[in-house]
Each structure stands twice: as C-alpha cells, then as structure tokens.
Enzyme design. Structure first.
Site, PDB file in Angstrom:
ATOM      1  N   HIS A   1      47.083  26.578  65.273  1.00  0.00           N
ATOM      2  CA  HIS A   1      47.790  25.601  64.423  1.00  0.00           C
ATOM      3  C   HIS A   1      48.061  26.254  63.093  1.00  0.00           C
ATOM      4  O   HIS A   1      46.981  27.022  62.860  1.00  0.00           O
ATOM      5  CB  HIS A   1      46.904  24.370  64.394  1.00  0.00           C
TER       6      HIS A   1
ATOM      7  N   ASP B   1      38.212  25.495  65.879  1.00  0.00           N
ATOM      8  CA  ASP B   1      38.928  24.456  65.548  1.00  0.00           C
ATOM      9  C   ASP B   1      38.886  23.284  66.642  1.00  0.00           C
ATOM     10  O   ASP B   1      39.401  23.441  67.741  1.00  0.00           O
ATOM     11  CB  ASP B   1      40.343  24.830  65.208  1.00  0.00           C
TER      12      ASP B   1
ATOM     13  N   GLN C   1      41.580  19.116  68.405  1.00  0.00           N
ATOM     14  CA  GLN C   1      42.085  18.523  69.724  1.00  0.00           C
ATOM     15  C   GLN C   1      40.825  18.244  70.662  1.00  0.00           C
ATOM     16  O   GLN C   1      40.972  17.715  71.746  1.00  0.00           O
ATOM     17  CB  GLN C   1      43.118  19.260  70.346  1.00  0.00           C
TER      18      GLN C   1
ATOM     19  N   LYS D   1      41.836  11.920  64.872  1.00  0.00           N
ATOM     20  CA  LYS D   1      42.310  12.214  66.180  1.00  0.00           C
ATOM     21  C   LYS D   1      41.254  11.575  66.876  1.00  0.00           C
ATOM     22  O   LYS D   1      41.532  11.628  68.300  1.00  0.00           O
ATOM     23  CB  LYS D   1      42.383  13.797  66.419  1.00  0.00           C
TER      24      LYS D   1
ATOM     25  N   CYS E   1      53.539  22.623  64.445  1.00  0.00           N
ATOM     26  CA  CYS E   1      52.549  23.180  63.737  1.00  0.00           C
ATOM     27  C   CYS E   1      52.376  24.648  64.207  1.00  0.00           C
ATOM     28  O   CYS E   1      51.024  25.057  63.880  1.00  0.00           O
ATOM     29  CB  CYS E   1      51.522  22.475  63.006  1.00  0.00           C
TER      30      CYS E   1
HETATM   31  C1  LIG Z   1      44.588  22.311  66.762  1.00  0.00           C
HETATM   32  C2  LIG Z   1      44.933  21.353  65.331  1.00  0.00           C
HETATM   33  N1  LIG Z   1      44.239  22.102  64.252  1.00  0.00           N
HETATM   34  C3  LIG Z   1      44.480  21.919  63.060  1.00  0.00           C
HETATM   35  C4  LIG Z   1      45.168  20.457  63.025  1.00  0.00           C
HETATM   36  C5  LIG Z   1      45.007  19.991  61.467  1.00  0.00           C
HETATM   37  O1  LIG Z   1      44.444  18.845  61.414  1.00  0.00           O
HETATM   38  P1  LIG Z   1      44.247  17.813  60.101  1.00  0.00           P
HETATM   39  O2  LIG Z   1      45.802  17.902  59.981  1.00  0.00           O
HETATM   40  O3  LIG Z   1      43.967  16.455  60.746  1.00  0.00           O
HETATM   41  O4  LIG Z   1      43.906  18.546  59.189  1.00  0.00           O
HETATM   42  C6  LIG Z   1      45.528  19.884  63.833  1.00  0.00           C
HETATM   43  C7  LIG Z   1      46.502  18.734  63.704  1.00  0.00           C
HETATM   44  O5  LIG Z   1      47.496  18.349  64.503  1.00  0.00           O
HETATM   45  C8  LIG Z   1      45.442  20.395  65.214  1.00  0.00           C
HETATM   46  O6  LIG Z   1      45.992  19.868  66.446  1.00  0.00           O
END
Ligand SMILES: Cc1ncc(COP(=O)(O)O)c(C=O)c1O
Length: 414
Positions: free
Chosen positions: A131, A208, A211, A234, A372
C-alpha cells in the site's frame, strides 16, 4: 482454502446483521450490499454505544486529572491497551502505542527508528504489493538519507518470489517492511518465513497488519516481527485510532516522534527528559473516545470468534471467485493460494470505475481503482481493479446480487 475443522461454530449471520445498523439502509432504493470492507468495516451497535456512553457519561482528558471522570476515562483508555496487547499477544502492555492508524504508525517508525538507523548507501526492502502507506514513508526516508528502496517481486498469482527476496538482502539492508495481507489482491504473505530470513542477517522487520489483524490470529511473539501496525477501523472499530506494536528494546532506543504534553518527564527551557513507554510516543491529547470504543470492537470480534468469522469469509470468497470467474470477460487479479476475503477483478475493455458506478445503482458498494497500490497495478499492467471484500455480516445472497449486477453491467458497457 476452506477450513475443514468441523468444530468451528458456524456464524448466525442473520442475527449478526442486526448488530450493524447501517446494513438496514437502502441505497438507490435497494438493500445495501456492503462489499467495501477492506477500505473500512461497518460498526456494530456495541461500538456506537461505547462512543455515545463515553461522551454522555465520562468525557474527560486522561492521565492528568484526579477527578472521577478523568479517572474513569483513563481507566477505559488504558483498558483498550490491555485488550490490544491480548489481541496481538504482545509481551508487554507498554509495547502498544496508540496512533491515528497504520499510516501514522509506519510514518512514526520511519521518522524515528528510520532516521536513527538508516544512513547513506543503506537499503530498505519492501514488496511490489505494498500500500502507498508502506512505500512513501520509506521513499521519503531514502531521499533524505540517500538510501535505496529494494522491491520483492511477485508472480502472476500475486505471491512473493521468495528466492528473489533472499537475493535482495545485503550487508546494507537496514529494514524489511512488508504487508501481511494485501488489500488489493488478498494475498496472505509468509511473514514468519520472511522475518526468519531477515533475522538471520540481524535485520528488523515491520509488518503492515492493516488487512490481516481483522481476519487472522495475530501473535507478534510467535511471528517475531519487530514492528506491527494496525488500524481500528478495519476491525469494526472507529476511525482515527491505530496501534504501533514494537519490541520494547527497540522502542526504548528510539527517539520520540512528536514533542508535546504527556510524552515528557520534565521540561525546562534548557532540556527535556522523555516519558517512559508507551507515553513517550503519545504526545498531546489522544483520540480518547475512539480508542475507548475500539475495545468494544475487539471484544465483539473475540466474542464472535475469529475462527468462525474466517470460515464464513473463506466460504464466501471461494463462492465469489467461482461465480465471478464464470462470467464471460471477467478476469480475477490475485489468485494466491492463501488469501483473505478480497476478490479483485477486471473486465477486459471496461474501466473498473464504470462498473463501480453501475453497481452502486444496484445498491452494491465495491471499491474500484488502484487501491493505493499504483506500483502493483503497474506490475499487472492494469489501471485498477474492481474489488469486493467480505466481512462477517456478508452473505451468499449478496454475492449472487453482485454476480447479477456484474452481468447487467457488462451487457450495458460492452
Ligand atoms: C495494506 C494497507 N496498508 C495500509 C493502509 C493504510 O491504513 P490507514 O488508512 O488506516 O492508515 C491500508 C488501508 O487501506 C491498507 O489496506
């Protein structure tokens, strides 16, 4: 992919749906079909009530007051820390740092640990399916430090090419930062193996968990990751709250992120000493209400049972993949062996956004675009995908609605 354990308690999905008020609403005159759970999950009544209860009964600033409301608010806020500690099986409660979400957690590590440990010529390894939140902070750090980003490639199914990962490791590698489960493909990555290999070279690993925390059992001790980040929203919790887990010895060595109230021990105009963990990283008044309500979300998930949720979501994912791939012109993107409940697909010759707009007309909420993950879309040479992502409250009948909607949309657009 389907769980074969017959001891798993099946979900009572009809009863479950009643816990989520938003699922009763209509969109464009149709029953809402909410398949955008990877972007954010809907909130059960217990979470909404916890928020209301906090504001109606004991809203106060935490840690500083001696009056009853301040003590109640502090106790509730710190109770969430204990629940998170259990949820991810961290060794110490002070390893749980509250943030605004995954993005802030990664930026925190890049700006503190990264600035302290990465120098000119060093390398940071990420993967092709990250992401933007796990790309851009490292890119910014590399730019500042004249360091280099190295990318673990993926195969056509959307899985890491592990041989290539091993080849990327060098004496200059300072950190590996990888996504546990991909938000656009659903791939569950072999994080334990990745961490083990990195640790053989004394390289710390950030995972990370944006998900994964909602779907998988997270045990940071067993995984042996050095940092793990997650977002409350999430996991059926409120927006604006997240967690950075870090191994105590690493967090203790790191400089603070933001300066301000709460993160200090003593301040004079000449010198400041910093507070102990976890407060060193929690400057200013935090997002108290949402953090308090996050506990209600975690308790809810624990009560329903992750195993049962997972079995239900796996069955839905398998069903959706079968049904969608049976539609002429639909191509699945991301067919890894181990997946969360994310189904991404494209229709040859049709822009994903056009499909998203038509599906919305049928009350079906999917996400379309690059999710993203622009470098990942470039890897597959596509502008984006249509993504349906499932949660505990979704049903087979809703998947049938999606399939019907797709058939109609394709007829109109082709
Ligand atoms: C794999 C992954 N990393 C990072 C993020 C960023 O998360 P947040 O927007 O809650 O900071 C997301 C959000 O969709 C994500 O799916």
């Amino acid at each position: 992919m389907i769980s074969t354990n017959t001891d798993i308690k099946p979900l009572d999905v009809a009863a479950m749906r009643k816990e989520f008020p938003v699922l009763e609403r209509k969109v464009k005159g149709r029953n809402l079909v909410y398949f955008d759970n990877a972007a954010t999950a809907q909130k059960p009544k217990v979470v909404i009530n916890a928020l209301m209860h906090y504001y109606q009964q004991y809203n106060a600033n935490i840690h500083r007051g001696i009056h009853s409301l301040a003590e109640e608010a502090t106790a509730a806020f710190e109770a969430t820390r204990d629940t998170v500690q259990q949820f991810i099986n961290a060794t110490h409660r002070e390893e749980i740092i509250f943030t605004g979400g995954v993005t802030e957690g990664i930026n925190l590590v890049a700006a503190t640990w990264g600035r302290q440990n990465v120098s000119e010529g060093d390398e940071i390894i990420i993967s092709a399916m990250e992401h933007h939140s796990n790309i851009v902070p490292w890119q910014m750090l590399c730019l500042e430090k004249k360091a280099t980003l190295k990318i673990i490639p993926i195969n056509d199914k959307g899985e890491f090419v592990m041989d290539e990962y091993e080849k990327l490791i060098s004496p200059k590698t300072k950190l590996v930062a990888i996504v546990h489960a991909s938000n656009s493909l659903g791939t569950i990555n072999p994080v334990k193996e990745i961490i083990e290999i990195a640790h053989q070279h004394n390289i710390p690993v950030l995972v990370d968990g944006a998900q994964s925390a909602v779907h998988l059992d997270i045990d940071v001790q067993d995984m042996d990751c050095d940092f793990f980040v997650l977002s409350s929203h999430k996991i059926y919790g409120p927006t604006g709250v997240g967690v950075l887990y870090g191994k105590k010895e690493l967090l203790e060595e790191m400089p603070p992120y933001m300066g301000g109230g709460e993160m200090i021990k003593e301040v004079t105009f000449d010198h400041t000493t910093y507070n102990e963990l976890p407060y060193k990283f929690e400057a200013g008044t935090p997002n108290i209400a949402d953090t308090v309500a996050f506990k209600a979300a975690l308790d809810f998930v624990n009560e329903v049972g992750k195993e049962s949720i997972r079995a239900h979501e796996e069955a839905l994912t398998k069903y959706a993949m079968e049904k969608l791939s049976g539609i002429e012109g639909v191509r699945l993107v991301g067919t890894a062996r181990h997946k969360t409940s994310v189904v991404s697909f494209i229709v040859d010759g049709v822009h994903p956004q056009d499909i998203g707009i038509l599906l919305d007309n049928y009350g079906i909420a999917v996400r379309t675009g690059h999710h993203c993950c622009q470098p990942l879309m470039n890897r597959f040479e596509i502008p984006g995908t249509v993504r349906a992502s499932f949660a505990m409250y979704n049903t087979k009948e809703e998947v049938d609605e999606l399939v019907k909607g797709m058939e109609k949309a394709i007829k109109m657009l082709k």
